[in-house]
Design a protein around this motif. Sequence first.
Motif, PDB file in Angstrom:
ATOM      1  N   PRO A  92      11.977  -5.279  -5.729  1.00 34.99           N
ATOM      2  CA  PRO A  92      10.939  -5.423  -6.752  1.00 34.99           C
ATOM      3  C   PRO A  92       9.955  -6.567  -6.484  1.00 34.99           C
ATOM      4  O   PRO A  92       8.914  -6.643  -7.134  1.00 34.99           O
ATOM      5  CB  PRO A  92      11.754  -5.692  -8.029  1.00 34.99           C
ATOM      6  N   ASN A  93      10.297  -7.440  -5.526  1.00 33.89           N
ATOM      7  CA  ASN A  93       9.389  -8.564  -5.250  1.00 33.89           C
ATOM      8  C   ASN A  93       8.322  -8.217  -4.221  1.00 33.89           C
ATOM      9  O   ASN A  93       7.570  -9.091  -3.763  1.00 33.89           O
ATOM     10  CB  ASN A  93      10.187  -9.785  -4.764  1.00 33.89           C
ATOM     11  N   ALA A  94       8.230  -6.934  -3.848  1.00 36.66           N
ATOM     12  CA  ALA A  94       7.264  -6.538  -2.817  1.00 36.66           C
ATOM     13  C   ALA A  94       5.833  -6.914  -3.193  1.00 36.66           C
ATOM     14  O   ALA A  94       5.072  -7.420  -2.363  1.00 36.66           O
ATOM     15  CB  ALA A  94       7.365  -5.028  -2.570  1.00 36.66           C
ATOM     16  N   HIS A  95       5.477  -6.689  -4.454  1.00 40.11           N
ATOM     17  CA  HIS A  95       4.099  -6.971  -4.883  1.00 40.11           C
ATOM     18  C   HIS A  95       3.791  -8.471  -4.787  1.00 40.11           C
ATOM     19  O   HIS A  95       2.740  -8.872  -4.285  1.00 40.11           O
ATOM     20  CB  HIS A  95       3.881  -6.493  -6.321  1.00 40.11           C
ATOM     21  N   ALA A  96       4.730  -9.275  -5.293  1.00 36.81           N
ATOM     22  CA  ALA A  96       4.518 -10.730  -5.275  1.00 36.81           C
ATOM     23  C   ALA A  96       4.446 -11.236  -3.834  1.00 36.81           C
ATOM     24  O   ALA A  96       3.623 -12.103  -3.510  1.00 36.81           O
ATOM     25  CB  ALA A  96       5.654 -11.424  -6.024  1.00 36.81           C
ATOM     26  N   LEU A  97       5.301 -10.668  -2.968  1.00 38.73           N
ATOM     27  CA  LEU A  97       5.303 -11.099  -1.573  1.00 38.73           C
ATOM     28  C   LEU A  97       3.992 -10.717  -0.879  1.00 38.73           C
ATOM     29  O   LEU A  97       3.404 -11.520  -0.140  1.00 38.73           O
ATOM     30  CB  LEU A  97       6.511 -10.479  -0.853  1.00 38.73           C
ATOM     31  N   ALA A  98       3.543  -9.497  -1.137  1.00 39.66           N
ATOM     32  CA  ALA A  98       2.269  -9.058  -0.529  1.00 39.66           C
ATOM     33  C   ALA A  98       1.133  -9.972  -0.997  1.00 39.66           C
ATOM     34  O   ALA A  98       0.276 -10.376  -0.192  1.00 39.66           O
ATOM     35  CB  ALA A  98       1.982  -7.605  -0.901  1.00 39.66           C
ATOM     36  N   HIS A  99       1.157 -10.315  -2.270  1.00 41.70           N
ATOM     37  CA  HIS A  99       0.114 -11.195  -2.792  1.00 41.70           C
ATOM     38  C   HIS A  99       0.191 -12.579  -2.141  1.00 41.70           C
ATOM     39  O   HIS A  99      -0.841 -13.177  -1.790  1.00 41.70           O
ATOM     40  CB  HIS A  99       0.241 -11.317  -4.318  1.00 41.70           C
ATOM     41  N   SER A 100       1.414 -13.076  -1.947  1.00 43.52           N
ATOM     42  CA  SER A 100       1.574 -14.396  -1.306  1.00 43.52           C
ATOM     43  C   SER A 100       1.008 -14.374   0.115  1.00 43.52           C
ATOM     44  O   SER A 100       0.432 -15.368   0.574  1.00 43.52           O
ATOM     45  CB  SER A 100       3.060 -14.765  -1.245  1.00 43.52           C
ATOM     46  N   ILE A 101       1.181 -13.243   0.800  1.00 46.53           N
ATOM     47  CA  ILE A 101       0.641 -13.145   2.164  1.00 46.53           C
ATOM     48  C   ILE A 101      -0.890 -13.141   2.133  1.00 46.53           C
ATOM     49  O   ILE A 101      -1.534 -13.745   2.994  1.00 46.53           O
ATOM     50  CB  ILE A 101       1.196 -11.891   2.874  1.00 46.53           C
ATOM     51  N   MET A 102      -1.458 -12.483   1.131  1.00 52.00           N
ATOM     52  CA  MET A 102      -2.921 -12.498   1.009  1.00 52.00           C
ATOM     53  C   MET A 102      -3.426 -13.944   0.864  1.00 52.00           C
ATOM     54  O   MET A 102      -4.392 -14.353   1.500  1.00 52.00           O
ATOM     55  CB  MET A 102      -3.379 -11.691  -0.223  1.00 52.00           C
ATOM     56  N   VAL A 103      -2.731 -14.693   0.015  1.00 53.88           N
ATOM     57  CA  VAL A 103      -3.134 -16.087  -0.239  1.00 53.88           C
ATOM     58  C   VAL A 103      -2.937 -16.931   1.029  1.00 53.88           C
ATOM     59  O   VAL A 103      -3.823 -17.719   1.419  1.00 53.88           O
ATOM     60  CB  VAL A 103      -2.319 -16.673  -1.412  1.00 53.88           C
ATOM     61  N   ALA A 104      -1.780 -16.738   1.691  1.00 53.75           N
ATOM     62  CA  ALA A 104      -1.507 -17.523   2.900  1.00 53.75           C
ATOM     63  C   ALA A 104      -2.488 -17.168   4.015  1.00 53.75           C
ATOM     64  O   ALA A 104      -2.943 -18.044   4.761  1.00 53.75           O
ATOM     65  CB  ALA A 104      -0.064 -17.260   3.359  1.00 53.75           C
ATOM     66  N   GLY A 105      -2.817 -15.893   4.125  1.00 56.24           N
ATOM     67  CA  GLY A 105      -3.790 -15.466   5.145  1.00 56.24           C
ATOM     68  C   GLY A 105      -5.150 -16.090   4.893  1.00 56.24           C
ATOM     69  O   GLY A 105      -5.820 -16.558   5.822  1.00 56.24           O
ATOM     70  N   SER A 106      -5.544 -16.118   3.634  1.00 59.24           N
ATOM     71  CA  SER A 106      -6.838 -16.723   3.294  1.00 59.24           C
ATOM     72  C   SER A 106      -6.824 -18.220   3.595  1.00 59.24           C
ATOM     73  O   SER A 106      -7.831 -18.776   4.060  1.00 59.24           O
ATOM     74  CB  SER A 106      -7.149 -16.497   1.810  1.00 59.24           C
ATOM     75  N   ALA A 107      -5.696 -18.872   3.329  1.00 57.92           N
ATOM     76  CA  ALA A 107      -5.597 -20.309   3.617  1.00 57.92           C
ATOM     77  C   ALA A 107      -5.786 -20.556   5.117  1.00 57.92           C
ATOM     78  O   ALA A 107      -6.451 -21.524   5.521  1.00 57.92           O
ATOM     79  CB  ALA A 107      -4.240 -20.845   3.158  1.00 57.92           C
ATOM     80  N   CYS A 108      -5.219 -19.678   5.939  1.00 51.27           N
ATOM     81  CA  CYS A 108      -5.375 -19.821   7.400  1.00 51.27           C
ATOM     82  C   CYS A 108      -6.827 -19.634   7.804  1.00 51.27           C
ATOM     83  O   CYS A 108      -7.300 -20.264   8.755  1.00 51.27           O
ATOM     84  CB  CYS A 108      -4.507 -18.794   8.126  1.00 51.27           C
ATOM     85  N   LYS A 109      -7.529 -18.762   7.108  1.00 47.68           N
ATOM     86  CA  LYS A 109      -8.938 -18.545   7.437  1.00 47.68           C
ATOM     87  C   LYS A 109      -9.779 -19.753   7.023  1.00 47.68           C
ATOM     88  O   LYS A 109     -10.697 -20.162   7.740  1.00 47.68           O
ATOM     89  CB  LYS A 109      -9.454 -17.292   6.715  1.00 47.68           C
TER      90      LYS A 109
END
Lengths: 163, 93
Positions: A98-115
């Motif tokens: 059930p944490n798939a959505h939260a994890l996907a969102h965290s990756i979006m945020v982390a990816g943006s931070a790297c950019k």
Amino acid sequence: MLHKFISQFDSNIETASAHCDIPCGIYDARTIMYHAVSTLRQIDILLSLEEKGLSHTAFAMQVARNTAEKEKQAELTKHEVRIIWGDFMKGDKLEKHPNAHALAHSIMVAGSACKQDLHREDGEKLVALCNEFSEMFWDMKGIKTKMAPCPYAPKVDVVIPVL
Amino acid sequence: MPRLIKVMGASMAPGLNAGDYIITFKPRHIRAELIYVIEDERRGPIIKRVTQITQNFAYYASDNPNGICGKTSIEKVRARAFMAITPKGLKRL
């Protein structure tokens, strides 16, 4: 020559897609790891440029190239995660994770931070989150995984399927 | 009336690459093993090789092993690609 001539009228020519983003059941989280590790590698390269004693011009060129690549790889990481999350992770698969959505969102945020910035910990976090996502993906497919260091710099541990 | 269409993407590589152009015409009959432009509901027109035909459906695949495969209703198969214009010249498909 004919190709070159026609290409001048591109804006008036209809296009047809030979893309692969059509539901076909072919999903693989290894592409996510490839791009996440590449993002971290670009961060490492950028952080080491000052030690190289490059001329101002060479330094500027190198920063521009590696920054562009860093942002491209981070965006590709986000893109691959979005595809698997949006097209593959649905229905019954989410009951166990059930944490798939939260994890996907965290990756979006982390990816943006790297950019946006240049901190190694952002890249490490992106890889760690993608490892978690990858492990979850393979579990949804009923395939075991293991952690192993990637055989190239930055030599971080990545989740790989045991096929 | 033949139509010129530009290829986007790499799923039909190595035969057709992104940026190539194909000359197409409306087919009277659909035949397996030939390349067609198919109207996909999600993506708009796509280029694929038809691999099998049944009464109502055409099955298609990508030439690139990493590409996709699927099926569509016959009426969605819109045009046959018979010639490619590539940077290296003309190529019969």
